[in-house]
Design an enzyme around this catalytic site. Structure first.
Site, short mmCIF file in Angstrom:
data_model
loop_
_atom_site.label_atom_id
_atom_site.label_comp_id
_atom_site.label_asym_id
_atom_site.label_seq_id
_atom_site.Cartn_x
_atom_site.Cartn_y
_atom_site.Cartn_z
N ASN A 39 0.85 -1.20 0.00
CA ASN A 39 0.00 0.00 0.00
C ASN A 39 0.88 1.25 0.00
O ASN A 39 1.95 1.28 0.64
CB ASN A 39 -1.01 0.00 1.15
CG ASN A 39 -0.43 -0.21 2.52
OD1 ASN A 39 0.61 -0.85 2.68
ND2 ASN A 39 -1.08 0.31 3.53
N GLU A 41 0.33 5.21 0.59
CA GLU A 41 -0.62 6.24 1.01
C GLU A 41 -0.17 7.61 0.51
O GLU A 41 0.90 7.76 -0.09
CB GLU A 41 -0.78 6.18 2.53
CG GLU A 41 -1.37 4.82 2.95
CD GLU A 41 -1.64 4.69 4.43
OE1 GLU A 41 -1.15 5.52 5.23
OE2 GLU A 41 -2.35 3.73 4.80
N CYS A 50 -3.96 0.45 -2.56
CA CYS A 50 -3.81 -0.77 -1.77
C CYS A 50 -2.68 -1.65 -2.29
O CYS A 50 -2.29 -1.55 -3.47
CB CYS A 50 -5.11 -1.57 -1.80
SG CYS A 50 -6.46 -0.83 -0.87
N GLU A 52 -2.83 -4.79 -2.99
CA GLU A 52 -3.28 -5.67 -4.08
C GLU A 52 -3.24 -4.93 -5.40
O GLU A 52 -2.85 -5.49 -6.44
CB GLU A 52 -4.72 -6.13 -3.80
CG GLU A 52 -4.89 -6.99 -2.56
CD GLU A 52 -5.19 -6.20 -1.30
OE1 GLU A 52 -4.69 -5.06 -1.16
OE2 GLU A 52 -5.92 -6.72 -0.44
N CYS A 83 -10.36 -4.87 0.32
CA CYS A 83 -11.45 -3.90 0.17
C CYS A 83 -12.27 -4.24 -1.09
O CYS A 83 -11.84 -5.02 -1.94
CB CYS A 83 -10.92 -2.47 0.09
SG CYS A 83 -10.20 -2.04 -1.51
N CYS A 86 -10.51 -3.70 -4.44
CA CYS A 86 -9.48 -4.70 -4.77
C CYS A 86 -10.11 -6.03 -5.16
O CYS A 86 -9.58 -6.75 -6.00
CB CYS A 86 -8.51 -4.87 -3.60
SG CYS A 86 -7.37 -3.47 -3.49
N1 THU Z 1 -5.15 -1.81 2.61
C1 THU Z 1 -4.54 -2.60 1.66
O1 THU Z 1 -3.50 -2.22 1.11
N2 THU Z 1 -5.12 -3.77 1.35
C2 THU Z 1 -6.23 -4.29 1.96
O2 THU Z 1 -6.63 -5.41 1.63
C3 THU Z 1 -6.91 -3.51 3.00
C4 THU Z 1 -6.40 -2.16 3.26
C5 THU Z 1 -4.49 -0.55 2.98
C6 THU Z 1 -5.15 0.72 2.50
C7 THU Z 1 -4.62 1.72 3.52
O3 THU Z 1 -3.34 2.17 3.10
C8 THU Z 1 -4.45 0.92 4.79
O4 THU Z 1 -4.45 -0.46 4.40
C9 THU Z 1 -5.56 1.15 5.82
O5 THU Z 1 -6.80 0.98 5.24
#
Ligand code: THU
Length: 130
Positions: A39, A41, A50, A52, A83, A86
């Site tokens: 991920n 941000e 994310c 994925e 999510c 994804c």
């Molecule tokens: N996140 C992912 O990268 N993958 C997931 O399957 C769930 C959430 C990340 C998004 C964000 O950067 C952090 O987790 C908190 O939601």
């Protein structure tokens, strides 16, 4: 190295200064190559991506297009469900029977499939002209 171990290793490079929640993802493509994502941000929060999505982007950039297996890992009390966005992204490139392993650093494992994560997914075949 197992796909989960690959996801755990790349997870350390996640960029998650706002949530503090690092996620790693590994995709084994048909043909065997492994593609990794984390991920990433952003100070403008909705612009984050994310793990994925990152792994899918790496897969496409490397020239693969079909997913054979997925692993996702985070440091969480239980394996983190991908999510909704994804789930849709995974369904674009992998069939419903593709195995997905959700894991935690503490050793929990949940085995599922792309189809179980998103039953009845809208996909490329739904856009074929009749
Ligand atoms: N996140 C992912 O990268 N993958 C997931 O399957 C769930 C959430 C990340 C998004 C964000 O950067 C952090 O987790 C908190 O939601």
């Amino acid at each position: 190295m197992s796909l989960i171990d690959e996801a755990a290793r790349v997870r350390e490079r996640a960029y998650a200064p706002y949530s503090g929640f690092k996620v790693g993802a590994a995709i084994r493509a048909e043909g065997g190559r492994v593609h990794l994502g984390v991920n990433v941000e952003n100070a403008a929060y909705p612009e984050g991506t994310c793990a994925e999505a990152g792994a899918i982007a790496a897969m496409i950039a490397a020239g693969d297009s079909r997913i054979a297996e997925v692993a996702v890992i985070a440091d969480a009390p239980r394996p983190v469900p991908p999510c909704g966005g994804c789930r849709q992204k995974l369904a674009e490139f992998g069939g419903p029977d593709v195995p997905v392993t959700l894991a935690t650093l503490r050793g929990a494992r949940e085995e599922t499939t792309i189809g179980a994560l998103l039953p009845g997914a809208f996909g490329p075949s739904d856009m074929e002209a009749s």
